[in-house]
Design a protein around this motif. Structure first.
Motif, short mmCIF file in Angstrom:
data_model
loop_
_atom_site.label_atom_id
_atom_site.label_comp_id
_atom_site.label_asym_id
_atom_site.label_seq_id
_atom_site.Cartn_x
_atom_site.Cartn_y
_atom_site.Cartn_z
N ALA A 39 36.15 2.73 -19.77
CA ALA A 39 36.53 1.86 -20.23
C ALA A 39 35.35 1.29 -18.51
CB ALA A 39 37.88 1.22 -19.73
N PHE A 40 33.56 0.96 -18.35
CA PHE A 40 33.06 0.35 -17.44
C PHE A 40 33.09 -0.79 -17.66
CE2 PHE A 40 29.54 0.57 -15.26
CZ PHE A 40 29.52 1.83 -14.37
N PRO A 41 33.04 -1.38 -16.11
CA PRO A 41 33.53 -2.82 -16.59
C PRO A 41 32.08 -3.61 -16.42
CG PRO A 41 33.43 -1.69 -14.04
CD PRO A 41 33.09 -0.67 -15.21
N ASP A 42 33.01 -4.71 -16.80
CA ASP A 42 31.10 -5.48 -16.87
C ASP A 42 31.09 -6.59 -16.49
OD1 ASP A 42 29.05 -7.02 -18.58
OD2 ASP A 42 30.38 -8.35 -20.21
N SER A 88 38.83 -9.98 -19.19
CA SER A 88 38.44 -9.88 -18.01
C SER A 88 38.06 -9.04 -17.07
CB SER A 88 39.60 -10.04 -17.07
OG SER A 88 39.92 -8.33 -17.15
N SER A 89 37.10 -9.78 -16.38
CA SER A 89 35.99 -9.48 -15.62
C SER A 89 36.02 -7.39 -15.29
CB SER A 89 35.38 -9.25 -14.31
OG SER A 89 35.59 -10.89 -14.90
N TYR A 90 36.65 -7.46 -14.72
CA TYR A 90 37.43 -5.80 -13.95
C TYR A 90 38.61 -5.77 -14.36
CZ TYR A 90 37.40 -1.20 -11.27
OH TYR A 90 37.30 -0.31 -11.39
N LEU A 102 35.00 -8.58 -26.97
CA LEU A 102 36.16 -8.59 -26.60
C LEU A 102 36.90 -6.86 -26.67
CD1 LEU A 102 37.09 -12.16 -27.24
CD2 LEU A 102 35.90 -11.30 -25.07
N LEU A 103 36.88 -6.68 -27.74
CA LEU A 103 38.04 -5.14 -28.02
C LEU A 103 36.94 -3.73 -27.83
CD1 LEU A 103 39.82 -6.50 -31.18
CD2 LEU A 103 40.29 -6.45 -29.01
N ARG A 104 35.76 -4.16 -26.65
CA ARG A 104 35.06 -2.96 -26.25
C ARG A 104 35.58 -2.79 -25.58
NH1 ARG A 104 33.83 -7.07 -22.82
NH2 ARG A 104 34.28 -6.82 -20.46
N ASP A 135 26.85 11.49 -24.26
CA ASP A 135 25.98 10.45 -24.74
C ASP A 135 26.19 8.92 -25.36
OD1 ASP A 135 24.72 12.72 -25.61
OD2 ASP A 135 24.73 12.89 -27.70
N TYR A 136 27.23 8.47 -24.90
CA TYR A 136 27.85 7.01 -24.67
C TYR A 136 28.06 6.95 -23.64
CZ TYR A 136 29.74 2.55 -25.50
OH TYR A 136 29.73 1.53 -25.60
N TYR A 137 29.21 7.30 -22.66
CA TYR A 137 29.76 6.04 -21.63
C TYR A 137 28.94 7.13 -20.17
CZ TYR A 137 34.03 5.68 -24.12
OH TYR A 137 35.08 5.86 -24.82
#
Length: 622
Positions: A363-366, A397-399, A533-535, A548-550
């Motif tokens: 769940a990497f922060p944006d 939310s941000s992080y 918003l549901l990433r 291959d993704y994270y």
């Protein structure tokens, strides 16, 4: 399920085929329903009125094969002496119904987590329960199921108000709504019993005692059963006069979205149902499990399954000693010691927080790295969200600092005991699963701390530090992917292949695989510069997904951090988002095949990663 004592399983499969036949009677065409049903990976949310059309349209072959499957499921349920819970009409209707019945009381609901309120899949339509058409449709739906299936156990689920607040709080109006909903069921089956989630009473302040009592007492006594959905953390029975006399089932929710995280509250499970059943004026009639996803934390579900048969509170320490013997087939003192540590740490979460996995890897922060608080993240207990919607909102939310409620050094000690027992137990498939899961848990928390070290280096303008630490982070992600590849229970491949196997042609295969890939990454909508918003709501620690993704996602973020320090400019957040979203959408549309069988030695790999990352580590202890 039967072997675990379950006798009231949900039987929701195939209902879209039933709805197709029902809505035809109300002059709704099949093409109108293309916009109504969600895709195969999102049916839960389209059935709940959260979205429509997303991931669809459903091919006719899907509708037909799911109905065939449902009939087979029902045959087995009845053969095994269980009672299926069938769906009932909740008011969720296709937009086209407005045109056919322009005077009907149909309301368009608000936006549910879409980025741009896109009408292609946002803002569904709800038919008011007090409208006469509600009972007509409710009766038709029940009758069509009886016609298709030939029999019923007379128990139906309906959750009209789950995260959908009534427009008026008058108890009289609430009572009329409840009575109308039940009338829709009863008109199709005179012996109908309404099974309702009690989730709404847990999170929505609308449901004060007068409103709650009005709804619960609007149905004849014995014709409504409530699920106390989150009873292991926030029981409602004890604060509602036992649901105002209405029978209820004590339920463990435990898991959101099928996230993989070692977590549980074994003590609450061991005494909660017994406490409720033996309480004064109890109306409890059973125990249940209401998790959003399974296939994680087997110990939690093993204990919960026993509670239907327990008349006294369970001594968890004694129980867990026997659990390891049952699970691995032999008694090994070191493993029993390890499980006792896990019982008092990862399986003793008493902070009241829902465990929605926000580990940095999955769940990497944006957010701009300059505004992340490093001191807050080392570590504390965070927040107490009590609604599914609140849990979802936290992801916008941000992080969100990851949830941590235990001593990481103690859990590493448990891992050492697991590894030390490997020579005796490595032939056990269940041991290998637990060893990998425990190693993953320890490494994931290490990765969270490593990420904060990277942020700290960035905020100190230490480009070399960011480069070295981020390289270690990405190497860790690759190594964890190799660890997860050692057991079939942690592979991406089976998830994708099982979806594709349902397809009858190439077009369907692409659609079903897209649904499967999208559900576990970013949904539902996004723009080129604005993430869904549901990433990461359905994030998974699965081999293939990390590699291959994270991993590539984290690499993009670190690249922009280093460029920011080297140029002296700020972090290019929009550019990061654009590249991350493109990576995501490209991966969702990918067709590369992933292994469906494990590869690698779990014990050797776990020992190697312990030595590489965790041995002597105490820097990130809670």
């Amino acid at each position: 399920m039967a072997l675990q004592g379950i006798n009231l399983p949900l039987a929701f499969t195939g209902q879209e085929a039933i709805w197709q036949k029902v809505f035809q009677k109300f002059n709704i065409s099949n093409s109108d329903l293309d916009d109504f049903f969600g895709g195969p990976g999102f049916l839960a949310w389209s059935r709940m009125s959260n979205l429509h059309g997303w991931g669809g349209p459903l091919p006719q072959s899907w509708l037909d094969q799911q109905l065939v499957l449902q009939k087979k499921i029902l045959v087995r349920i009845y053969e095994l002496g269980m009672n299926p819970v069938l769906p009932a009409f909740s008011g969720n209707v296709p937009a086209a119904l407005q045109n056919v019945f322009p005077s009907a009381k149909i309301t368009q609901l608000g936006n549910w987590f879409s980025v741009k309120s896109d009408p292609r899949w946002c803002c569904t339509y709800l038919l008011d329960a007090t409208d006469p058409l509600f009972i007509e449709i409710g009766r038709a739906f029940i009758e069509q199921q009886l016609k298709e299936y030939g029999r019923t156990s007379h128990i139906y689920n309906c959750d009209t108000f789950d995260e959908n607040t009534p427009p008026v709080d008058s108890p009289e109006y609430i009572s009329s709504l409840g009575a109308a909903i039940y009338s829709g069921m009863q008109s199709g089956d005179s012996d109908a019993v309404w099974l309702m989630q009690g989730w709404l009473f847990s999170y929505d302040p609308f449901w004060r005692p007068p409103q709650m009592k009005a709804l619960l007492n609007s149905v004849p006594l014995g014709k409504l059963v409530v699920l106390d959905l989150f009873a292991e953390v926030k029981p409602i029975w004890s604060t509602s006069k036992q649901f105002y006399g209405v029978p209820y089932i004590w339920c463990m929710l435990h898991n959101f979205a099928g996230n993989i995280e070692m977590y549980g509250i074994l003590d609450s499970i061991a005494f909660g149902p017994v406490e409720a059943r033996t309480s004064e004026n109890t109306t409890m009639v059973g125990v249940g499990m209401s998790m959003e996803g399974i296939e994680q934390n087997p110990v939690v579900y093993d204990l919960m399954s026993e509670m239907a048969f327990q008349h006294e509170k369970v001594d968890v320490k004694a129980w867990i000693n026997q659990y390891s013997v049952r699970r691995y087939g032999r008694s090994v003192p070191a493993i029993q010691d390890a499980w006792n540590v896990l019982y008092h740490t990862v399986y003793n979460c008493t902070d009241g927080a829902t465990d929605k996995n926000r580990d940095v890897i999955v769940a990497f922060p944006d957010v701009d790295p300059s505004i992340i608080s490093v001191t807050e993240g080392k570590y504390q207990n965070y927040g107490k969200p009590v609604s599914k919607e609140a849990v979802l909102k936290s992801e916008t939310s941000s992080y969100d600092h990851p949830h941590l409620w235990y001593s990481t050094s103690e859990v590493i000690r448990a891992l050492e005991l697991f590894i030390a027992s490997g020579n005796e137990l490595s032939a056990s498939n269940t041991y290998r699963y637990d060893l990998i899961d425990l190693t993953r848990q320890a490494l994931a928390k290490y990765a969270n701390e490593l990420f904060l070290n990277i942020i700290e280096a960035y905020q100190l303008n230490d480009a070399h530090g960011v480069f070295q630490l981020s390289r270690r982070f990405l190497e860790l992600v690759e190594d964890m992917d190799s660890l997860l590849a050692c057991h079939d229970g942690f592979l991406l491949g089976p998830w994708l292949e099982s979806a594709k196997q349902l397809a009858q042609n190439e077009e369907q295969e692409k659609q079903y695989e897209w649904n499967a890939r999208t559900q576990i990454t970013m949904w539902f909508d996004n723009t080129e510069e604005e993430a869904s918003l549901l990433r990461d709501y359905g994030n998974k620690y699965w081999s293939g997904l990390l590699r291959d993704y994270y991993g590539p996602r984290a690499a993009i973020y670190f690249k922009y951090m280093i460029e920011s320090l080297e140029s002296g400019d700020g972090f290019r957040l929009k550019d990061w988002r654009r590249e991350w979203i493109k990576l995501t959408n490209d991966w969702q549309n990918g067709r590369n095949v992933y292994p469906v069988e494990s590869n690698g030695d779990a014990l050797i790999t776990s020992q190697w990663l312990y030595n590489k990352y965790l041995q002597g580590t105490s820097v990130f202890d809670h």
